[in-house]
Enzyme design. Structure first.
Site, PDB file in Angstrom:
ATOM      1  N   SER A 104       0.844  -1.191   0.000  1.00 25.11           N
ATOM      2  CA  SER A 104       0.000   0.000   0.000  1.00 25.11           C
ATOM      3  C   SER A 104       0.884   1.248   0.000  1.00 25.11           C
ATOM      4  O   SER A 104       1.703   1.421  -0.897  1.00 25.11           O
ATOM      5  CB  SER A 104      -0.964  -0.056   1.192  1.00 25.11           C
ATOM      6  OG  SER A 104      -2.020   0.858   1.028  1.00 25.11           O
ATOM      7  N   ASP A 244      -9.158  -6.148  -4.180  1.00 29.71           N
ATOM      8  CA  ASP A 244      -8.238  -5.214  -3.535  1.00 29.71           C
ATOM      9  C   ASP A 244      -8.619  -3.759  -3.811  1.00 29.71           C
ATOM     10  O   ASP A 244      -9.191  -3.440  -4.860  1.00 29.71           O
ATOM     11  CB  ASP A 244      -6.843  -5.488  -4.127  1.00 29.71           C
ATOM     12  CG  ASP A 244      -5.685  -5.061  -3.265  1.00 29.71           C
ATOM     13  OD1 ASP A 244      -5.839  -4.101  -2.499  1.00 29.71           O
ATOM     14  OD2 ASP A 244      -4.612  -5.681  -3.391  1.00 29.71           O
ATOM     15  N   HIS A 271      -7.016  -6.331   0.390  1.00 28.98           N
ATOM     16  CA  HIS A 271      -5.871  -5.432   0.367  1.00 28.98           C
ATOM     17  C   HIS A 271      -4.610  -5.993   1.045  1.00 28.98           C
ATOM     18  O   HIS A 271      -3.545  -5.417   0.899  1.00 28.98           O
ATOM     19  CB  HIS A 271      -6.265  -4.110   1.019  1.00 28.98           C
ATOM     20  CG  HIS A 271      -5.337  -2.968   0.761  1.00 28.98           C
ATOM     21  ND1 HIS A 271      -4.823  -2.679  -0.485  1.00 28.98           N
ATOM     22  CD2 HIS A 271      -4.808  -2.028   1.604  1.00 28.98           C
ATOM     23  CE1 HIS A 271      -4.038  -1.612  -0.405  1.00 28.98           C
ATOM     24  NE2 HIS A 271      -4.011  -1.203   0.849  1.00 28.98           N
TER      25      HIS A 271
END
Length: 293
Positions: A104, A244, A271
């Site tokens: 991320s 995601d 995610h």
């Protein structure tokens, strides 16, 4: 397995790090950069097993969260601070050759680091559920919002129009969105590192990113590296989940743009693929690093 914990002096504060295992000859260490900003290293502990075949893992809490918690310093919550921290950590621990895994926001940090700083000794990049462009990310989140119930779409739109992100209808809609595409409540019977109490860096998140995943209003709102992906020399493994926040469009943008890239799409993940499909993730990342040492 040997675990070493320590602190690095940084900007008058301290950055916490955790090292799992030791490197055998020929195997380069892996630095893991967590998301957020402000998420902490905790969830990466599900990957400790990666160290079992003779490779050190270096996890750390970026300044502003976890064991590196600092608050009331909004001037520090920006790309420059966390890039300087990564550079300082490599120097502090003598990490001349490394693999980098960023999830991320951590992947954004990895991308900007190799594109802007062109560091020596990076053997490979593992770009896990991340993004090369805040604009593209926001567009894709808003596309997914259109699959939510109409009243939730309206609650989100109203919050964005008014700037009021405390409304109960919006909070319910955002919770539903995150459950679909990020993560749900951790299983109390699951790994301890996922349920452990932690100090999240909410100030750093809001300052750098914004109020939620689909409205980048912070100082990372103009994060844009799509045009620089073609300059990346390091081999890159792009990882994403089918549901995601990092949609297949976002992942494919990185896969198409980086010259020496491979893409692994996880069928049953949101995610945090390493949490939802841990064994597969470990095997893929282990094989990748062995190929690129």
């Amino acid at each position: 397995m040997k675990i070493t914990e320590g602190y690095m002096p940084f900007k008058g504060y301290q950055t916490y790090y955790r090292i799992v295992g030791e490197c055998r000859e020929g195997k380069k260490p892996l630095i893991l950069m967590h998301g957020g900003p402000g998420s902490t290293h905790n969830y990466f502990e599900v990957l400790d097993q990666l160290a079992e075949d003779g490779r050190a893992l270096i996890m750390y809490d970026q300044l502003g969260c976890g064991n590196s918690y600092v608050d009331n310093r909004p001037d520090l919550w920006n790309q420059e601070t966390w890039t300087e921290e990564l550079i300082a950590l490599r120097e502090h621990l003598g990490l001349k050759e490394v693999h980098l895994l960023g999830q991320s926001w951590g992947g954004m940090l990895a991308l900007s680091y190799v594109c802007d700083k062109k560091p020596e000794g990076v053997k490979s990049l593992i770009l896990s559920s991340t993004l090369p462009s805040s604009k593209l990310w926001a567009e894709e989140q808003h596309r997914m919002i259109r699959f939510m119930p109409q009243e939730m779409q309206e609650a989100i739109a109203h919050a964005e129009e008014t700037g009021n992100y405390d409304d109960e209808a919006y909070l319910k809609a955002n919770e539903e969105f995150m459950m679909r595409h990020c993560a749900g409540t951790p299983d109390p019977e699951g790994p301890e590192c996922l349920t452990r109490e932690k100090k999240s860096g909410s100030e750093s998140y809001v300052t750098a990113w914004g109020p939620n995943e689909f409205t980048p209003l912070g100082n990372l709102r103009d994060f844009e590296y799509r045009d620089q992906l073609g300059d990346i020399k390091e081999p890159a493994l792009v990882i994403s989940g089918i549901n995601d926040l990092c949609t297949p469009v976002v992942a494919k943008t990185m896969y198409d743009g980086i010259p020496n890239a491979k893409w692994e799409l996880f069928r049953y993940s949101r995610h945090a693929c390493f949490v939802e499909e841990t064994e597969k993730y470990i095997q893929i990342v282990r094989d990748w690093m062995n190929e690129n040492d």
